[in-house]
Write a protein that holds these residues in place. Structure first.
Motif, PDB file in Angstrom:
ATOM      1  N   PRO A 342       0.817  -1.223   0.000  1.00 35.97           N
ATOM      2  CA  PRO A 342       0.000   0.000   0.000  1.00 35.97           C
ATOM      3  C   PRO A 342       0.851   1.274   0.000  1.00 35.97           C
ATOM      4  O   PRO A 342       0.457   2.295  -0.577  1.00 35.97           O
ATOM      5  CB  PRO A 342      -0.818  -0.122   1.296  1.00 35.97           C
ATOM      6  CG  PRO A 342      -0.902  -1.606   1.540  1.00 35.97           C
ATOM      7  CD  PRO A 342       0.427  -2.143   1.092  1.00 35.97           C
ATOM      8  N   LEU A 363      -3.250  -9.548  -0.997  1.00 34.16           N
ATOM      9  CA  LEU A 363      -3.652  -8.336  -0.266  1.00 34.16           C
ATOM     10  C   LEU A 363      -5.136  -8.342   0.089  1.00 34.16           C
ATOM     11  O   LEU A 363      -5.562  -7.666   1.015  1.00 34.16           O
ATOM     12  CB  LEU A 363      -3.335  -7.081  -1.091  1.00 34.16           C
ATOM     13  CG  LEU A 363      -1.862  -6.737  -1.255  1.00 34.16           C
ATOM     14  CD1 LEU A 363      -1.705  -5.470  -2.079  1.00 34.16           C
ATOM     15  CD2 LEU A 363      -1.199  -6.557   0.112  1.00 34.16           C
ATOM     16  N   ARG A 370      -6.820  -5.137   1.188  1.00 28.76           N
ATOM     17  CA  ARG A 370      -5.929  -3.988   1.031  1.00 28.76           C
ATOM     18  C   ARG A 370      -5.877  -3.463  -0.400  1.00 28.76           C
ATOM     19  O   ARG A 370      -5.344  -2.378  -0.629  1.00 28.76           O
ATOM     20  CB  ARG A 370      -4.529  -4.325   1.562  1.00 28.76           C
ATOM     21  CG  ARG A 370      -4.513  -4.402   3.076  1.00 28.76           C
ATOM     22  CD  ARG A 370      -3.140  -4.663   3.647  1.00 28.76           C
ATOM     23  NE  ARG A 370      -3.163  -4.534   5.102  1.00 28.76           N
ATOM     24  CZ  ARG A 370      -2.224  -5.020   5.909  1.00 28.76           C
ATOM     25  NH1 ARG A 370      -1.185  -5.659   5.412  1.00 28.76           N
ATOM     26  NH2 ARG A 370      -2.319  -4.851   7.215  1.00 28.76           N
ATOM     27  N   ASP A 410      -7.575  -1.350  10.134  1.00 31.47           N
ATOM     28  CA  ASP A 410      -6.326  -1.911   9.612  1.00 31.47           C
ATOM     29  C   ASP A 410      -5.177  -0.975   9.998  1.00 31.47           C
ATOM     30  O   ASP A 410      -5.085   0.161   9.521  1.00 31.47           O
ATOM     31  CB  ASP A 410      -6.423  -2.066   8.086  1.00 31.47           C
ATOM     32  CG  ASP A 410      -5.218  -2.806   7.510  1.00 31.47           C
ATOM     33  OD1 ASP A 410      -4.128  -2.709   8.100  1.00 31.47           O
ATOM     34  OD2 ASP A 410      -5.370  -3.459   6.467  1.00 31.47           O
ATOM     35  N   PHE A 413      -3.182   0.987   7.388  1.00 29.69           N
ATOM     36  CA  PHE A 413      -3.850   2.110   6.729  1.00 29.69           C
ATOM     37  C   PHE A 413      -3.950   3.323   7.650  1.00 29.69           C
ATOM     38  O   PHE A 413      -3.926   4.459   7.182  1.00 29.69           O
ATOM     39  CB  PHE A 413      -5.205   1.684   6.159  1.00 29.69           C
ATOM     40  CG  PHE A 413      -5.000   1.004   4.848  1.00 29.69           C
ATOM     41  CD1 PHE A 413      -4.968   1.731   3.675  1.00 29.69           C
ATOM     42  CD2 PHE A 413      -4.724  -0.350   4.801  1.00 29.69           C
ATOM     43  CE1 PHE A 413      -4.698   1.115   2.463  1.00 29.69           C
ATOM     44  CE2 PHE A 413      -4.446  -0.969   3.606  1.00 29.69           C
ATOM     45  CZ  PHE A 413      -4.435  -0.250   2.426  1.00 29.69           C
TER      46      PHE A 413
END
Ligand code: S3P
Length: 454
Positions: A342, A363, A370, A410, A413
């Motif tokens: 990411p 992912l 993700r 998450d 993130f």
């Protein structure tokens, strides 16, 4: 034992719909970041150190095991297997190992958000005298595929059940004789490989695991240091069982490359004169982000130091680059940078051209999907991003406009949003920022050390 404020019992549980203590972080643009940080210690290595210490024949002192929600879950799980533990995460934990077959698990173990715990512990429980143990976790963990460990363990003869769809909760019983065999994994996964190798310690004969591309080898290194002969041939790894016992030596956990990666990207976008990260684990099966960032034009220096816990370690120095170029991340590159992909999306938002990440369908089954999450987060900041079946594409521009995003429970993130805000034109608000505590409880404080106003 006394616990730190970040252990599994005190960190906010991120059950969707029942969020206690939800926080929004406002990351405002900053002209430059500079300074030196010692990032938190490695999550993967801490999980393994706690688990292997628990089944060692000796008392093992682990220096600076990561203090986070995820590793707190593993510490609690070890205690729930009636393994005596003293000390504090983040400082020193002393584990009085009970031997390979000595775990006495309580009937239910809560793995919280920790996929590594839920996938590695069964490899040990199948060799214990456990009757009937249920492993469960939070809403995010309950969506993660466990058939990938249940199928090979069952082939070996273990009594191991998943819930419908191969999902948690899991039920495991020990005391069954295990068959040694070869497993050819379709997907590179250090968690699955580790689980099988651990079960192989109890099986009669050679247990082998092959992967399409090699994944991180922390388990193999730690088993070797504990006296186990780990074989390797044609890219596969194996152990010969049954193993009588483990003698894990005392160890110090090095810094987590995946945590350092957030500051590396922050440094590439804003490091002036430089961002320096010390004591970072440099296991080559973890550092795949380095060549990709260099290819994009980032100025990164790696200064190797002495090994820590049988793993390469050293410092990373990153300086701001204003001329980033788009790149293609190939499927072969994915395993060594699986948790950092990411961040490539974020760098790509400031690179000239369109960056594509392919062969990264894994992912979709991480703490969140993700692929969806990176595209949604970047679009929410005004960046051109597109979902691909097995990855994503991002077209860069001269600035990241800014906006708002939700971390979606998450941790990676939550941190990505904070870095994006600092490098953006108008700032980014990150809802659910408390998820960062899963791997990096002091992330915002460390960003402030570098000069960020978060
Ligand atoms: C981990 C392996 C990776 C990684 C995870 C930690 C480990 O998962 O994404 O954050 O500690 O072995 P997979 O093994 O599922 O790829």
């Amino acid at each position: 034992m006394a616990r730190s404020p970040h252990d599994a019992r005190t960190v906010v549980r991120a059950h969707s719909g029942r969020l206690a203590g939800m926080t929004t972080l406002r990351a405002t643009p900053v002209a430059a970041l500079a300074g030196t940080l010692r990032v938190p210690t490695d999550k993967s290595i801490t999980h393994r150190a706690l688990l292997l210490a628990a089944v060692s024949d000796r008392t093992v002192t682990i220096a600076v095991p990561l203090d986070s929600a995820d590793t707190g879950a593993t510490l609690s799980a070890v205690e729930a297997c009636r393994v005596p533990v003293e000390g504090h995460l983040g400082e020193r934990v002393v584990v009085t190992g009970v031997g390979l077959r000595g775990l006495r698990p309580s009937p239910a173990i809560d793995c919280m958000n920790a996929g590594t715990l839920m996938r590695l512990l069964p490899g040990l429980l199948v060799g214990s005298r456990a009757d009937h143990v249920i492993l469960d976790g939070d809403d995010s963990l309950r969506r993660r595929p466990m058939g990938r460990i249940a199928t090979p363990l069952r082939r070996m003869g273990a009594a191991m059940f998943t819930s419908p769809g191969g999902l948690p909760p899991l039920v495991i019983s020990g005391s069954r004789p295990l068959r040694a065999m070869r497993h050819d994994l379709d997907v590179a996964s250090a968690q699955v490989k580790s689980c099988i190798l651990l079960a192989g310690l109890f099986a009669e004969g050679e247990t082998w695991v092959s992967e399409p591309v090699r994944s991180r080898d922390h388990t193999e290194r730690m088993l070797t240091s504990a006296g186990v002969t780990v074989m390797s041939a044609d890219g596969a790894v194996g152990v010969t069982g049954p193993v009588a016992g483990l003698a894990l030596p005392d160890l110090e956990v090095p810094g987590d490359f995946s945590s350092a990666a957030f500051h590396m990207v922050a440094g590439a976008l804003l490091g002036d004169p430089e961002v320096r990260l010390t004591g970072v684990n440099l296991n080559p099966l973890r550092t795949g982000l380095l060549p990709v960032m260099r290819r994009m034009g980032v100025d990164i220096e790696v200064i190797e130091g002495p090994d820590v816990a049988g793993e390469p370690a050293g410092a990373i120095v990153v300086r701001r680059t204003d001329a980033l170029e788009a790149t293609e991340v190939t499927p072969e590159e994915v395993p060594a940078m699986i948790d950092e992909l990411p961040l490539i999306g974020l760098l790509a938002a400031r690179a000239r051209g369109t960056t594509r990440v392919r062969g990264a369908q894994e992912l979709r089954v991480k703490e969140s999907d993700r692929i969806v999450a990176v595209v949604r987060a970047l679009r929410g900041m005004g960046v051109r991003a597109e979902e691909l079946p097995d990855g994503f594409a991002v077209t860069g521009g001269s600035s990241i406009p800014g906006g708002r995003m939700d971390a979606g429970h998450d941790h990676r993130f939550a941190m990505l949003g904070a870095v994006a805000g600092l490098a953006s034109r108008d700032g980014v608000s990150v809802a659910g920022f408390e998820a960062a505590a899963v791997s990096y409880p002091h992330f915002a404080a460390d960003l402030r050390t570098l000069g960020a106003g978060v």
